[in-house]
Design a protein around this motif. Sequence first.
Motif, mmCIF file in Angstrom:
data_model
loop_
_atom_site.group_PDB
_atom_site.id
_atom_site.type_symbol
_atom_site.label_atom_id
_atom_site.label_comp_id
_atom_site.label_asym_id
_atom_site.label_seq_id
_atom_site.Cartn_x
_atom_site.Cartn_y
_atom_site.Cartn_z
ATOM 1 N N SER A 1 2.411 2.604 -5.404
ATOM 2 C CA SER A 1 1.644 3.488 -6.130
ATOM 3 C C SER A 1 1.986 3.932 -7.791
ATOM 4 O O SER A 1 0.919 4.209 -8.355
ATOM 5 C CB SER A 1 1.392 4.568 -5.244
ATOM 6 O OG SER A 1 2.639 5.396 -5.073
ATOM 7 N N SER B 1 0.942 -1.271 -0.012
ATOM 8 C CA SER B 1 0.030 -0.042 -0.113
ATOM 9 C C SER B 1 0.846 1.231 -0.042
ATOM 10 O O SER B 1 0.442 2.290 -0.432
ATOM 11 C CB SER B 1 -0.928 0.028 1.152
ATOM 12 O OG SER B 1 -0.119 0.243 2.630
ATOM 13 N N ALA C 1 -5.618 0.569 -4.205
ATOM 14 C CA ALA C 1 -5.122 1.753 -4.743
ATOM 15 C C ALA C 1 -6.345 2.820 -4.235
ATOM 16 O O ALA C 1 -6.050 3.933 -4.325
ATOM 17 C CB ALA C 1 -5.188 1.747 -6.192
#
Length: 290
Positions: free
Chosen positions: A167, A163, A228
């Motif tokens: 990205s 996480s 996301a």
Amino acid sequence: MKTNLVPWLLAVVAPVVWGSTYFVTQKWLPGADPVWLAAVRVGIPALFMVWLVPVQVWQKFGLRLLLMSLLNITLFSGLLFYSISVLPGGVAATLVATLPLQVILLRLVTGQGAELAHLIAAVGGVVGVGMLLWRADAALSPLGIAAALSAAFVMAAGVLMASRYSSDIKPLQLTAAQISLGGLCLLVFAGLSGHPFPEVTQEGVIAMLWMGPIGMGVAYWAWFRAMAFVPVHKLAFLGLLNPVVAVLGGVIIMGEVLSTGQISGMAIILGCILGAQLVGSRQAGTKSAA
């Protein structure tokens, strides 16, 4: 509004598919060597997904992808199947259900903070899973217990890492890279373990195809795609759907009957999942809009 629901629906796909692992393994792959089971489960989709990762992605994010793969795929799969092989399925699932709690604890240790309501919901979720699944009448393997808890821990660490550091990688490439590396590591380990390749029936082959391309490829892609958009501490709670699906699968496929305690446990789990999603939703929505 409809668009906002898509990531949550994707997030639900993964634990629903993963929940089938328990009854599929115990019904159609009984006695299968856990090392080879994990290796083949990941190795099959790895053969097809490795081609989805461009060379420049390997060059730029290779080390990061390797670490995430070791946590999310290699170690988690090996520890999970080992725990299933030496513990009653319900006990293994209960211990692995500590995933949301371990995510929250890791967030606290790393200074990311956590809400008290989420901590209470995580503990309540473990209690609910215990009521739903725990039927241990015999002595439990200490190594099996350690493996199940470790599986939850490495997955918690892997989810937090993904996480935070993924990205800039497309979800499909992120999934394909992790499964490819994880499959390679597991196949090498299985080959060096000296364990003979298990005999698999025709039903077992179908079961492996379900747990491989669907359980690994599709489900992991949905999980990382949802990551996301869905806060990681809320995403982890959806993993509690895993044992619920496992029990419902046993009822539908294996003719099991739910007791009053199990129904109560299922209600507690669903309540904790829903509560965890609602807590702080307004604040999260404000930050997302900003």
